[in-house]
Design an enzyme around this catalytic site. Structure first.
Site, PDB file in Angstrom:
ATOM      1  N   HIS A   1       0.808  -1.218   0.000  1.00  0.00           N
ATOM      2  CA  HIS A   1       0.000   0.000   0.000  1.00  0.00           C
ATOM      3  C   HIS A   1       0.839   1.265   0.000  1.00  0.00           C
ATOM      4  O   HIS A   1       0.390   2.306  -0.465  1.00  0.00           O
ATOM      5  CB  HIS A   1      -0.955   0.002   1.193  1.00  0.00           C
ATOM      6  N   GLY A   2       2.003   1.201   0.576  1.00  0.00           N
ATOM      7  CA  GLY A   2       2.812   2.416   0.575  1.00  0.00           C
ATOM      8  C   GLY A   2       4.097   2.237   1.349  1.00  0.00           C
ATOM      9  O   GLY A   2       4.220   1.351   2.196  1.00  0.00           O
TER      10      GLY A   2
END
Lengths: 477, 295
Positions: free
Chosen positions: A326-327
């Protein structure tokens, strides 16, 4: 060009008309117009990254053929690992390099050495995580001899770059989408109508639910130090519905518009907030990513076939990697870790597959237990979302701490000149609509569809949040 | 495909009907509800008399305690200061006062560094006027000048409520519908500021422009319509740089009442350009003494 923008409202009908009235002669012309439209769509963000997309497409197309044609196992492995390395290399450079460099520097500084990390000044290409995963699944499937390589470059390009799924998924599989693009599509009224309804419902989720919740969630999270317990609790609930409305709304729109072109995409959400345990939640949330990690990471690691220790290790690996996908921030890793912890008791008690059917409620005591299990699962999810939303792990813990220590449950006036409790009714209404339609893909189809379409359009126009324009959260991933 | 196109046309037609219906509903509610904004308040005073009317920017909005004037003088007062107002906005409000036939003894107009600004319009006034875009030629003229996307706003039903959704969207519509009151009417337009948290970096322009067409317009309009206008300047904190600008302004407008330096205590200011509530009380008392009590 966002799905909820005016420019897209002009773009989509234009592509639709060209697709069905001008380029409808053969499958190749249909695919060609979709490819051109997809490249135009992608270049609207930043045309320079179009080269990256084309290169990534060509790389997987070429290595796929070379893997299939390789005469020796060494050659097969070479082309396979080349593709994996280049794909992950791009992802690593654009998405993770700065994170690793900064984290390494912090670690070294912790030992008393003074270093400053060499950071790259790069923008994250929109959708890179999604189209990289498309390509990876394709190459892995060829390597594992699950599918044949695609020799038609246009068809393969469409599989990777198809604009409805290009920037935020769902993460498609070659086994699912490629066979569909290999045949000429004929117009199907029922499918197109269903698609329109799904787009409308996706818009409701995005502009009415997600963007409205975002207005409140942002005001609370950005000023959490001055918020009381009630506002902090509401902030987590609002963020839970923001991210759900945002991402599932996008997915609904993607699936809906794809139906207009006669193509079916993988379902990405299946009413996750009605889950009775975390395992069920993960079978219903971002399904295309969960199944991707299951098929290309969990199972190759041994999956559930080994002993309990291996199962636990594999579970933690996929949740941590999923969080990191996701990041590039420790908060996402923490979010993955927390979900793995939630999953652990179910795994140990072998109850991770106990809620497989769609939830039903009756007037009896066991239904009360079901309701409580749904509420507790939602509460656990909200707790994890705090880490997802917070800027740092410390901030997330501070936020949680203040929920318990502040102990004031009075309505609070927020910085955006609204009371913190104001949209509770909206959320309850949304939950009721979703509950009533939990066996369908969207709530509009079926009886009284005209009434429901009218109500949805009225809600989009009258209740939507427009001026404070918010892009889709998952575009950043 | 024909069936689908027919289906889409029906949805499109439904969309247009919904837009028209919502535009009509929102506008009707805004037109008929109890005043919640300053403009609605002004509109509700049609054909009535208000003894003193104050026009200006937030510097007026936060400085003139209308109720105190009523308590001290027995005369009615309304504070029509709009945040970020320029001379052009003040000119519009003055024309609206005339349009609505509001009788008054004095109209006190703030003039200070806004004399130097000829471009731009107050977005607050824009929000408040937006539901009344077709109300009269004054509002139409205002939007002709201020809106870049005037055609879309004017001819696309409901677009104005979408575009300015945080200010006049569903939430505000609903509050108007249930007649939920704001402090605007209760305080006769005065908006108090609390606290004292300013930095000493406020600066007035070093030069003054030769003329402001809207200021000239105000003067001419007032003369023609026999409107009793008085120009005045609200206090600045003593740390303000280039306070000489007000002296230059006074040379240009000899009839200007210069109150820029009448409040010296920093604690009376929210920031260098805006008085806090205590400062507003002190200044209003001073103003009453100097200008509003017949001696």
């Amino acid at each position: 060009m966002f799905f909820n923008s005016l420019s897209f409202a002009l773009f989509l009908p234009a592509v639709f008309l060209l697709y069905w009235f001008v380029f409808n002669k053969t499958k190749s012309t249909q695919n060609l117009i979709l490819i051109l439209a997809s490249y135009y769509f992608y270049s609207c963000w930043d045309w320079r990254f179009l080269f990256l997309l084309v290169f990534s497409t060509f790389l997987d197309y070429y290595t796929g053929i070379r893997i299939e044609k390789a005469k020796t196992e060494t050659a097969r492995k070479f082309w396979f690992w080349l593709s994996i390395a280049v794909n992950l290399g791009f992802l690593g450079i654009f998405k993770y390099y700065n994170f690793f460099a900064a984290s390494f520097s912090e670690l070294v500084n912790g030992f008393g050495l003074q270093t400053s990390p060499l950071l790259l000044n790069v923008i994250l290409p929109v959708g890179i995580s999604f189209y990289t995963f498309h390509g990876l699944s394709y190459v892995i499937d060829i390597y594992l001899k699950r599918i044949k390589a695609e020799y038609n470059f246009i068809d393969y390009s469409l599989f990777v770059s198809y604009f409805p799924l290009l920037v935020a998924g769902p993460i498609e599989r070659a086994t699912h989408l490629l066979p569909q693009v290999k045949v000429k599509r004929s117009f199907d009224f029922e499918k197109a109508k269903e698609g329109i309804y799904q787009i409308i419902w996706g818009l409701v989720k995005k502009v009415v639910i997600a963007d409205t919740c975002a207005t409140y969630a942002n005001a609370i999270f950005d000023n959490y130090e001055s918020m009381n317990s009630l506002s902090l609790l509401l902030g987590t609930v609002y963020f839970a519905f923001q991210i759900y409305g945002d991402f599932s709304g996008y997915s609904d729109m993607a699936l809906g518009m794809s139906k207009l072109f006669g193509l079916d995409l993988l379902r990405n959400f299946n009413y996750p907030y009605f889950s009775r345990d975390i395992a069920e939640f993960w079978r219903r949330w971002h399904i295309s990513l969960s199944t991707w990690f299951r098929d290309y990471l969990y199972i190759p690691l041994g999956g559930s076939s080994g002993g309990m220790a291996m199962k636990i290790r594999n579970t933690f690996v996929i949740f941590l990697v999923s969080g990191f996908w996701h990041g590039a921030n420790w908060t996402f890793i923490a979010w993955g870790f927390i979900n793995a912890l939630y999953f652990l008791p179910l795994l140990l008690l072998k109850k991770n597959r106990s809620n497989m059917e769609t939830v039903s409620l009756y007037w009896n005591w066991s239904s009360l237990k079901v309701i409580l299990s749904m509420i507790s699962t939602f509460a656990l999810t909200c707790l994890a979302w705090i880490f997802f939303r917070a800027k740092s792990i410390g901030e997330a813990f501070d936020y949680i701490g203040r929920i318990f220590t502040n102990q004031s449950f009075l309505p609070q006036y927020l910085e955006n000149e609204r009371y913190s409790y104001e949209i509770i009714l909206l959320i309850i209404a949304f939950i009721l609509v979703e509950w009533n339609s939990r066996t369908q893909t969207e709530p509009i189809s079926g009886r009284y569809s005209w009434v429901k379409v009218t109500l949805c359009i009225m809600a989009i126009i009258a209740l939507g949040t427009y001026s404070d324009y918010k892009e889709f959260i998952y575009f950043q991933f | 495909m024909k069936k689908f196109i027919k289906h889409m046309m029906l949805i499109f037609f439904g969309l247009i009907v919904i837009l028209l219906f919502l535009d009509f509903s929102f506008t009707t509610v805004y037109e008929n509800s109890e005043p919640r904004t300053k403009f609605q308040y002004l509109r509700s005073l049609k054909n009535k008399k208000v003894d003193y009317i104050f026009l200006g920017s937030s510097r007026v909005e936060n400085s003139i305690v209308s109720k105190l004037i009523r308590d001290k003088t027995g005369k009615s007062a309304i504070n029509l200061g709009f945040q970020a107002s320029k001379m052009s906005d003040i000119y519009t409000v003055l024309k609206l006062i005339k349009k609505y036939n509001i009788k008054t003894d004095k109209i006190l107009i703030q003039v200070d560094y806004i004399f130097n600004i000829e471009d731009g319009c107050s977005n607050i006034l824009q929000y408040e006027l937006m539901p009344f875009i077709r109300e009269n030629e004054v509002t139409q003229e205002y939007f002709n000048r201020c809106l870049i996307n005037k055609k879309e706003i004017l001819y696309t039903p409901f677009y104005r409520y979408l575009h300015y959704e945080p200010k006049i969207g569903f939430r505000e519509f609903f509050l108007n519908l249930i007649n939920k009151k704001t402090s605007i009417v209760k305080n006769n337009g005065f908006v108090p500021l609390q606290g004292n948290s300013f930095e000493h970096n406020n600066s007035l322009p070093s030069q003054i422009i030769s003329k402001n067409k809207y200021f000239d317009g105000i003067k001419t309009f007032a003369e023609i319509n026999k409107m009793p206008v008085i120009f005045f300047c609200v206090p600045f904190c003593k740390h303000t740089k280039n306070l000489i600008f007000i002296k230059k302004l006074k040379q240009k407008i000899p009839e200007l009442y210069d109150f820029s330096g009448v409040i010296n205590n920093d604690k009376m200011f929210k920031n260098c350009s805006h008085l806090n509530q205590n400062g507003a009380n002190d200044f209003t008392k001073y103003l009453i003494e100097k200008m509003l009590i017949d001696k």
